[in-house]
Design a protein around this motif. Structure first.
Motif, mmCIF file in Angstrom:
data_model
loop_
_atom_site.group_PDB
_atom_site.id
_atom_site.type_symbol
_atom_site.label_atom_id
_atom_site.label_comp_id
_atom_site.label_asym_id
_atom_site.label_seq_id
_atom_site.Cartn_x
_atom_site.Cartn_y
_atom_site.Cartn_z
ATOM 1 N N ALA A 161 0.825 -1.201 0.000
ATOM 2 C CA ALA A 161 0.000 0.000 0.000
ATOM 3 C C ALA A 161 0.862 1.256 0.000
ATOM 4 C CB ALA A 161 -0.932 -0.010 1.211
ATOM 5 N N HIS A 162 1.929 1.231 0.781
ATOM 6 C CA HIS A 162 2.804 2.408 0.846
ATOM 7 C C HIS A 162 3.556 2.610 -0.471
ATOM 8 C CE1 HIS A 162 4.762 5.587 3.033
ATOM 9 N NE2 HIS A 162 5.965 5.133 2.711
ATOM 10 N N ARG A 163 3.908 1.519 -1.120
ATOM 11 C CA ARG A 163 4.574 1.639 -2.421
ATOM 12 C C ARG A 163 3.641 2.267 -3.450
ATOM 13 N NH1 ARG A 163 8.586 3.147 -5.221
ATOM 14 N NH2 ARG A 163 8.981 1.990 -7.145
ATOM 15 N N LEU A 164 2.391 1.869 -3.449
ATOM 16 C CA LEU A 164 1.413 2.483 -4.352
ATOM 17 C C LEU A 164 1.226 3.957 -4.025
ATOM 18 C CD1 LEU A 164 -1.229 -0.387 -4.433
ATOM 19 C CD2 LEU A 164 0.113 0.419 -6.380
ATOM 20 N N LEU A 165 1.256 4.296 -2.724
ATOM 21 C CA LEU A 165 1.124 5.695 -2.322
ATOM 22 C C LEU A 165 2.304 6.514 -2.837
ATOM 23 C CD1 LEU A 165 -0.753 7.505 -0.564
ATOM 24 C CD2 LEU A 165 0.843 7.126 1.317
ATOM 25 N N GLN A 166 3.489 5.950 -2.803
ATOM 26 C CA GLN A 166 4.662 6.646 -3.344
ATOM 27 C C GLN A 166 4.522 6.879 -4.843
ATOM 28 O OE1 GLN A 166 7.847 4.043 -2.141
ATOM 29 N NE2 GLN A 166 8.121 5.040 -0.151
ATOM 30 N N GLU A 167 3.998 5.887 -5.553
ATOM 31 C CA GLU A 167 3.806 6.055 -7.001
ATOM 32 C C GLU A 167 2.775 7.145 -7.285
ATOM 33 O OE1 GLU A 167 5.281 4.705 -9.577
ATOM 34 O OE2 GLU A 167 6.640 3.385 -8.464
ATOM 35 N N LEU A 168 1.716 7.190 -6.501
ATOM 36 C CA LEU A 168 0.710 8.238 -6.696
ATOM 37 C C LEU A 168 1.307 9.623 -6.428
ATOM 38 C CD1 LEU A 168 -2.619 6.851 -5.191
ATOM 39 C CD2 LEU A 168 -2.254 7.674 -7.515
ATOM 40 N N ALA A 169 2.114 9.731 -5.374
ATOM 41 C CA ALA A 169 2.735 11.018 -5.066
ATOM 42 C C ALA A 169 3.663 11.452 -6.197
ATOM 43 C CB ALA A 169 3.501 10.921 -3.751
ATOM 44 N N ALA A 170 4.424 10.517 -6.743
ATOM 45 C CA ALA A 170 5.301 10.854 -7.854
ATOM 46 C C ALA A 170 4.509 11.232 -9.098
ATOM 47 C CB ALA A 170 6.227 9.671 -8.162
ATOM 48 N N HIS A 171 3.294 10.706 -9.200
ATOM 49 C CA HIS A 171 2.433 11.013 -10.346
ATOM 50 C C HIS A 171 1.795 12.388 -10.216
ATOM 51 C CE1 HIS A 171 -1.017 10.502 -13.145
ATOM 52 N NE2 HIS A 171 -0.128 9.778 -13.837
ATOM 53 N N GLY A 172 1.874 13.008 -9.007
ATOM 54 C CA GLY A 172 1.340 14.355 -8.823
ATOM 55 C C GLY A 172 0.062 14.423 -8.020
ATOM 56 N N ASP A 173 -0.373 13.334 -7.419
ATOM 57 C CA ASP A 173 -1.587 13.360 -6.611
ATOM 58 C C ASP A 173 -1.299 14.111 -5.303
ATOM 59 O OD1 ASP A 173 -4.426 11.882 -6.281
ATOM 60 O OD2 ASP A 173 -3.385 11.939 -4.341
ATOM 61 N N THR A 174 -2.033 15.205 -5.051
ATOM 62 C CA THR A 174 -1.735 16.057 -3.896
ATOM 63 C C THR A 174 -2.024 15.355 -2.569
ATOM 64 O OG1 THR A 174 -3.951 17.044 -4.040
ATOM 65 C CG2 THR A 174 -2.164 18.125 -5.230
ATOM 66 N N GLU A 175 -3.102 14.587 -2.515
ATOM 67 C CA GLU A 175 -3.422 13.875 -1.274
ATOM 68 C C GLU A 175 -2.329 12.864 -0.937
ATOM 69 O OE1 GLU A 175 -7.063 11.193 0.639
ATOM 70 O OE2 GLU A 175 -7.223 12.031 -1.377
ATOM 71 N N ALA A 176 -1.834 12.160 -1.965
ATOM 72 C CA ALA A 176 -0.754 11.203 -1.730
ATOM 73 C C ALA A 176 0.524 11.919 -1.306
ATOM 74 C CB ALA A 176 -0.512 10.385 -2.993
ATOM 75 N N GLN A 177 0.795 13.078 -1.884
ATOM 76 C CA GLN A 177 1.979 13.822 -1.494
ATOM 77 C C GLN A 177 1.909 14.251 -0.028
ATOM 78 O OE1 GLN A 177 1.950 16.962 -4.398
ATOM 79 N NE2 GLN A 177 3.113 15.790 -5.917
ATOM 80 N N ALA A 178 0.731 14.689 0.416
ATOM 81 C CA ALA A 178 0.578 15.067 1.826
ATOM 82 C C ALA A 178 0.758 13.855 2.737
ATOM 83 C CB ALA A 178 -0.786 15.710 2.046
ATOM 84 N N ASP A 179 0.259 12.695 2.312
ATOM 85 C CA ASP A 179 0.426 11.481 3.124
ATOM 86 C C ASP A 179 1.889 11.062 3.196
ATOM 87 O OD1 ASP A 179 -2.207 11.280 3.802
ATOM 88 O OD2 ASP A 179 -2.725 9.845 2.232
ATOM 89 N N ILE A 180 2.585 11.103 2.078
ATOM 90 C CA ILE A 180 4.007 10.748 2.083
ATOM 91 C C ILE A 180 4.788 11.703 2.973
ATOM 92 C CG2 ILE A 180 6.073 10.685 0.646
ATOM 93 C CD1 ILE A 180 4.397 8.223 0.352
#
Length: 884
Positions: free
Chosen positions: A200-219
Motif C-alpha cells: 500500500a505504501h509503495r502504491l502511495l509513493q507512485e501516486l505522489a510521484a504522479h502528482g496526486d496532492t493527497e498522496a503527497q501530503a500522506d508521504i
C-alpha cells in the motif's frame, strides 16, 4: 542537505510575498444567508430549504473509458455485502487492470534493515553545523551523525518495506490514479488480498510521484514522523519507526500545499507558526491557514459535513475505563418508553434524538415536542418555534413561530429570546428593529450560560457591534463577542476574529501579537473539519491501537495539540508500538504539545529527562520542565520539585523550598494531599536525621541511612503514584533513584545523595549475597516498577495481606496464653500438680512451642514449691504419738 533545506524554505515562503494583498482584502463574514444560519440553530439542519442555484440543463453524458468501466465494476462488487472471497479477488483484478498494473513482486534482499532514508556521510557532516544546544523547548533538530548511529545500532529485526516492492506497469506509469487509490485501501484492509501495508505504501509513493496532492501530503506525513509501513512479520507490526526525513517531507508538503491540499497547508502553517524545520514566520502561517479556514466554512454549510470532535484525552483512567455506553438506539428506546407515559423531559429528549443523526424524522420529532410543550417544557416551546420558522416537518409559519418564541421568552428561556431577536433583525415575522433585536440577543446571552446556542447569540452581537446595528460601532466589543462566540464553538466568529486581528482592528495589540492571535483563531477553525481525531478515538475504544496511534500522529503532524498529547501518551505507555525509537518520538510530541500550552505535557517531558526515556538522563532539565509546569499549579510538578529540593537532585538542596512545594501540592487537589503529607513527614524525619547522624558511629549511620532511604522510596512508589496520577499526565510521581552514580550519569555536577555501599566492594559468596539483598538492589527493583494502576493495587494488596497475617498470628498467640492461664487458675488446690501436668501435656505446635515451654517450666517450679510445703507437714505427722 543544506541546499535542499534552504531551497525548500524559500519556496514555502514565496507564496506569502506574492499574495499579501489577498490577506489585506479579507473582510469579516456577515450572515448573508440568514435562513441557512437560522435553520442551523438548535440542531436543526437545512433540509427542505430551497437550493441556492436554479435549475440548469443537464449535461450530455460522457462515455466512460475502459479504465473507468473496470473501476465501476470493482466498486459494484466491493459494495455488495454478500460478495464472496472469490468475488473480491475478481474485483482486485479489475483494479489492477484499471490502474495499469501487470503484476506486483517483492524482491527480498539478503540483508534488509530499517530504512535510514539514504543519509550520506556528506549530508550528515553538513547537518552537524545546524545542531546547537536547545535554548527553548520544542526546537526541532535535523538529523545528525549521532542520530544516524543510534538508529543503526538500534535495529532489532528485518522487515520488508516499500523499497522491496516492485510494481510492473503496463505503460511504465499509472494509467488511472483513482484505481490505484482504491488498491491502497484494499491492501491496507486486506480486502480480497492478504493485508500488506508495504505494498500500500509503495502504491502511495507512485501516486505522489504522479502528482496526486493527497498522496503527497500522506508521504510527507510518513517522512516527517519517521513511519515506515512494513509487510506481515512475526512481530505482527503494521509499521516501524525510523529516522525522520524532514527535508524530503517539506518538499512534498510544499508541492501539495501549492496545489491546494488542505492537510499540507495546515501542516506548513503550523510549522511556520512555531519555526519547526522552517523559518519562523507568523505572516506565512496565516497565508496557509486562511484558505483552509474558508474551506471549512464552505463545508459547514452542508448538513453533517463536519465531524464531531470530542476532547478525549488519553491517560491511565480513560484508557482503562469501560466503554459500555448505551447506543443511540438504546437511548432512543429508553426515552421513548418514558415519553409514551407522559414524561415531558423524556419527550424532549426523544425529539432531540429524532432531529439529529442519520435516521432523522422531523415529523415524529414535532409530535414529541408538542407533547412536551403542552406539559410546560420551555425547551420544547423554543424548539417548536424554530421548526415553524424553517418549515421543518410543518408548514412554514412565522406567526406560529413568533407565538412559540414568545411563550418561551416570557419564562426567560435563552432560545426563545434569541428567536425573537433574530426575527426583529431580519424582519421575518416582525418589523425590523435593530435596537430591539440587540436587546433580545443580549438577554439571551445573559440567561443562556449553559445554552447550546450561546455561540450564535454572541456572534450576532459581535456582528451588530461591528456594523453599528442597534448600537454604536465598537470593534473592540465586536472582537470580545467574537472571541466568546469562538470559545463556544461558532465557526464564523473564529474566522471573523482572525480577520480582525490580521487587519489590526481587534484591540490594542498590534504587530506580531495581533498576527499570532489571528493565526491561532484560524488554526483552531481549520482543525475542525478533518476526521483523523474521531477515527483515532474510535480505533482506541475498539482496541485497534496501531491505527489509533497512526491517526493521532496524523493529527499531530498538522498541529493538533490533542493529537500530539494522545500520540505521545500511547508511545510512552507502549500502546500501538514498542520499539527503540518510541521514547524519542514520545518526547518530541510531548515537547510540541507543551509549546501549545499543555502544562501536563511538561510534567511528562520532565519525567522523560528524569528517567532518561527517549533522551539522555538530565536531572537539571527535568527540574526546568517541572518548574515550568509548577507555574500552572500541577500537583505532580509541585511534588517532584519538592522531592528534588529535598535531596538536591538536579537542583540546589533546600529543605525550606521542598516544604513550600510539598505544601502547595497538598492544597492543590484532594488526591495530592496524602502523598504530600507523607512527604512532609519524611522531610521532618530527614531534617532530624541530618542533625543526629554526625553523632552516631559509622555503622549506625549506614544502617539508619539505608532504612530511611528504603522507607521513603517505598512510600513514594506506593502513595506517590496513586495519589498524583490524575489529570492528563498519569506517569505518577517518579520513584527517584537515590544512588550516588545516578547523578553523575545525569550530568549533575557535585550531586552525591546517599551512598549505600559504604565504599567497600562486596567480594566472595557472602558479599554477593549481601549485594543481592542490599538496599541499592531493592531500590533498583522498586524504581523499575511500573506506575500503572495494576502495579499500585498489587503493592497495596501485598502490604495489606502482610498486616493481616501479622495480626492473625498475634491474636492466636494471645488466645493461647489466655487459655493456659485460665486452666491454671481454674485447677483445684489439691490437684495443682495434675492441672500443671495437663497444661504441660498440651501439643507443642509451630506457633505455640515457646508458650508451652514456658508453661512447663512454670509447672515444674510449682511442683518444687508444693514439695517444700508438704514435706515439713509429713515429718510432723510422723513424730506425733500414737495416743494413749
Amino acid at each position: 542537505m543544506r541546499q535542499i533545506y534552504t531551497v525548500t524554505a524559500l519556496l514555502a515562503t514565496l507564496p506569502f510575498l506574492l499574495l499579501i494583498p489577498q490577506i489585506r482584502a479579507l473582510d469579516p463574514l456577515v450572515p448573508e444567508d440568514s435562513a441557512a444560519i437560522f435553520a442551523s440553530l438548535e440542531g436543526i439542519d437545512e433540509d427542505g430549504l430551497p437550493a441556492a442555484v436554479g435549475p440548469t440543463a443537464a449535461p450530455s453524458p460522457v462515455p466512460l473509458s475502459k479504465a473507468e468501466r473496470l473501476l465501476e465494476k470493482a466498486h459494484e462488487i466491493r459494495r455488495n455485502p454478500n460478495a464472496s472471497e472469490k468475488d473480491l479477488k475478481r474485483a482486485v483484478d479489475f483494479l489492477y487492470a484499471s490502474a495499469g498494473i501487470e503484476h506486483l513482486s517483492i524482491e527480498k534482499r539478503s540483508t534488509i534493515t530499517r530504512s535510514k532514508n539514504n543519509i550520506t556521510a556528506a549530508a550528515v557532516e553538513i547537518d552537524d553545523d545546524f545542531v546547537k544546544e536547545e535554548e527553548e523547548e520544542g526546537q526541532e533538530k535535523l538529523p545528525t551523525a549521532d542520530d544516524n548511529k543510534e538508529y543503526a545500532d538500534s535495529d532489532t529485526g528485518t522487515f520488508i518495506t516499500a523499497a522491496d516492492v516492485k510494481i510492473h506497469w503496463r505503460n511504465a506509469t499509472i494509467q488511472y490514479p483513482p484505481a490505484a487509490k482504491e488498491l491502497i485501501f484494499v491492501f491496507r484492509e486486506g480486502d480480497g488480498v492478504p493485508l500488506n501495508p508495504a505494498i500500500a505504501h509503495r502504491l502511495l509513493q507512485e501516486l505522489a510521484a504522479h502528482g496526486d496532492t493527497e498522496a503527497q501530503a500522506d508521504i510527507a506525513f510518513y517522512l516527517s514522523q519517521g513511519i515506515e509501513p512494513v509487510a506481515p512479520n512475526p512481530r505482527g507490526l503494521l509499521f516501524t519507526l525510523v529516522q525522520p526525513d524532514l527535508p524530503a517531507a517539506l518538499v512534498y508538503l510544499y508541492f501539495a500545499a501549492k496545489a491546494g491540499d488542505p492537510i499540507a497547508q495546515m501542516s506548513l502553517g503550523y510549522r511556520f507558526l512555531y519555526g519547526l524545520g522552517v523559518p519562523k514566520s507568523c505572516q506565512t502561517a496565516a497565508l496557509y491557514y486562511v484558505p483552509v479556514a474558508e474551506r471549512v466554512l464552505e463545508m459547514a454549510k452542508l448538513p453533517d459535513s463536519l465531524p464531531q470532535i470530542k476532547n478525549f484525552r488519553l491517560n491511565h483512567k480513560t484508557a482503562t475505563a469501560s466503554n459500555s455506553k448505551p447506543t443511540v438506539e438504546q437511548e432512543f428506546l429508553h426515552y421513548q418508553w418514558f415519553a409514551d407515559y407522559g414524561h415531558a423531559d423524556a419527550a424532549r429528549a426523544v425529539a432531540h434524538l429524532l432531529s439529529h443523526g442519520a435516521a432523522r424524522d422531523h415529523a415524529a420529532a414535532v409530535q414529541y415536542l408538542r407533547q412536551a410543550a403542552q406539559a410546560g417544557d420551555v425547551d420544547a416551546m423554543a424548539h417548536l418555534g424554530h421548526m415553524h420558522a424553517n418549515g421543518l416537518a410543518v408548514e412554514q409559519d412565522n406567526a406560529t413561530a413568533w407565538r412559540w418564541f414568545w411563550r418561551a421568552a416570557e419564562k426567560g428561556h435563552a432560545s426563545g429570546l434569541f428567536g425573537l431577536g433574530y426575527m426583529h433583525l431580519t424582519g421575518q415575522g416582525a418589523e425590523v428593529d435593530h435596537k430591539q433585536a440587540f436587546n433580545y440577543f443580549k438577554q439571551a446571552v445573559e440567561n443562556g450560560s449553559q445554552w447550546s446556542g450561546l455561540g450564535d447569540a454572541l456572534f450576532f452581537l459581535g456582528t451588530m457591534h461591528m456594523k453599528g446595528l442597534g448600537t454604536p460601532i465598537d470593534l473592540g466589543q465586536a472582537a470580545a463577542m467574537y472571541n466568546a462566540a469562538s470559545a463556544a464553538g461558532n465557526l464564523l466568529a473564529s474566522y471573523n476574529l482572525g480577520v480582525l486581528h490580521l487587519r489590526g482592528l481587534a484591540g490594542e495589540a498590534k504587530g506580531p501579537a495581533s498576527c499570532r492571535a489571528a493565526v491561532m483563531q484560524l488554526k483552531r477553525l481549520s482543525e475542525r473539519a478533518w476526521p483523523a481525531l474521531p477515527e483515532a478515538h474510535e480505533d482506541f475504544a475498539a482496541g485497534d491501537y496501531e491505527w489509533a496511534l497512526l491517526n493521532y500522529m496524523k493529527a499531530a503532524e498538522w498541529g493538533s495539540e490533542l493529537g500530539q498529547s494522545n500520540a505521545a501518551w500511547m508511545l510512552s505507555e507502549g500502546y500501538g508500538y514498542e520499539g527503540p525509537r518510541s521514547g524519542s518520538a514520545a518526547v518530541a510530541l510531548f515537547r510540541r504539545a507543551a509549546e501549545q500550552g499543555n502544562a501536563a505535557a511538561l510534567v511528562r517531558l520532565g519525567d522523560s529527562y528524569w528517567y532518561g526515556k527517549g533522551v539522555p538522563r538530565d536531572w537539571t532539565r527535568a527540574g526546568r520542565a517541572y518548574t515550568a509546569a509548577a507555574k500552572h499549579r500541577l500537583p505532580q510538578a509541585l511534588f517532584n520539585l519538592g522531592f528534588m529540593h529535598q535531596h538536591g537532585a538536579g537542583v540546589a538542596k533546600d529543605f525550606h523550598l521542598a516544604k513550600r512545594y510539598y505544601d502547595r501540592a497538598a492544597v492543590s487537589t484532594e488526591e495530592a494531599w496524602l502523598a504530600a503529607t507523607l512527604a512532609l513527614m519524611g522531610l521532618q524525619v530527614q531534617r532530624w536525621w541530618e542533625r543526629v547522624e554526625p553523632m552516631l558511629p559509622m555503622r549506625w549511620q549506614r544502617i539508619g541511612r539505608s532504612v530511611f532511604v528504603g522507607v521513603q522510596t517505598v512510600g513514594t512508589t506506593i502513595f506517590g503514584g496513586s495519589s498524583l496520577g490524575g489529570g492528563n499526565s498519569t506517569a505518577g510521581v517518579p520513584s527517584m533513584s537515590l544512588s550516588s552514580d545516578a547523578g553523575a550519569g545525569a550530568g549533575v555536577s557535585g550531586t552525591k545523595l546517599i551512598s549505600v555501599s559504604g565504599g567497600r566492594a562486596a567480594r566472595g559468596p557472602f558479599g554477593r549475597i549481601r549485594r543481592l539483598f542490599s538496599i541499592s538492589t531493592i531500590l533498583s527493583v522498586l524504581d523499575g516498577l511500573d506506575s500503572s494502576f495494576d502495579s499500585q493495587m498489587a503493592l497495596w494488596i501485598m502490604g495489606l495481606l502482610a498486616v493481616v497475617l501479622w495480626r492473625r498470628q498475634t491474636l492466636r498467640a494471645r488466645a493461647l496464653q489466655r487459655q493456659q492461664q485460665h486452666q491454671w487458675n481454674a485447677a483445684p488446690a489439691g490437684n495443682g500438680a495434675a492441672a500443671v501436668n495437663d497444661v504441660a501435656e498440651l501439643p507443642v505446635g509451630v506457633e505455640n512451642r515457646e508458650d508451652n515451654a514456658a508453661a512447663a517450666a512454670a509447672a515444674a517450679e510449682a511442683r518444687r514449691a508444693r514439695a517444700v510445703v508438704e514435706e515439713p507437714a509429713q515429718l510432723q505427722n510422723d513424730t506425733v504419738p500414737q495416743g494413749d
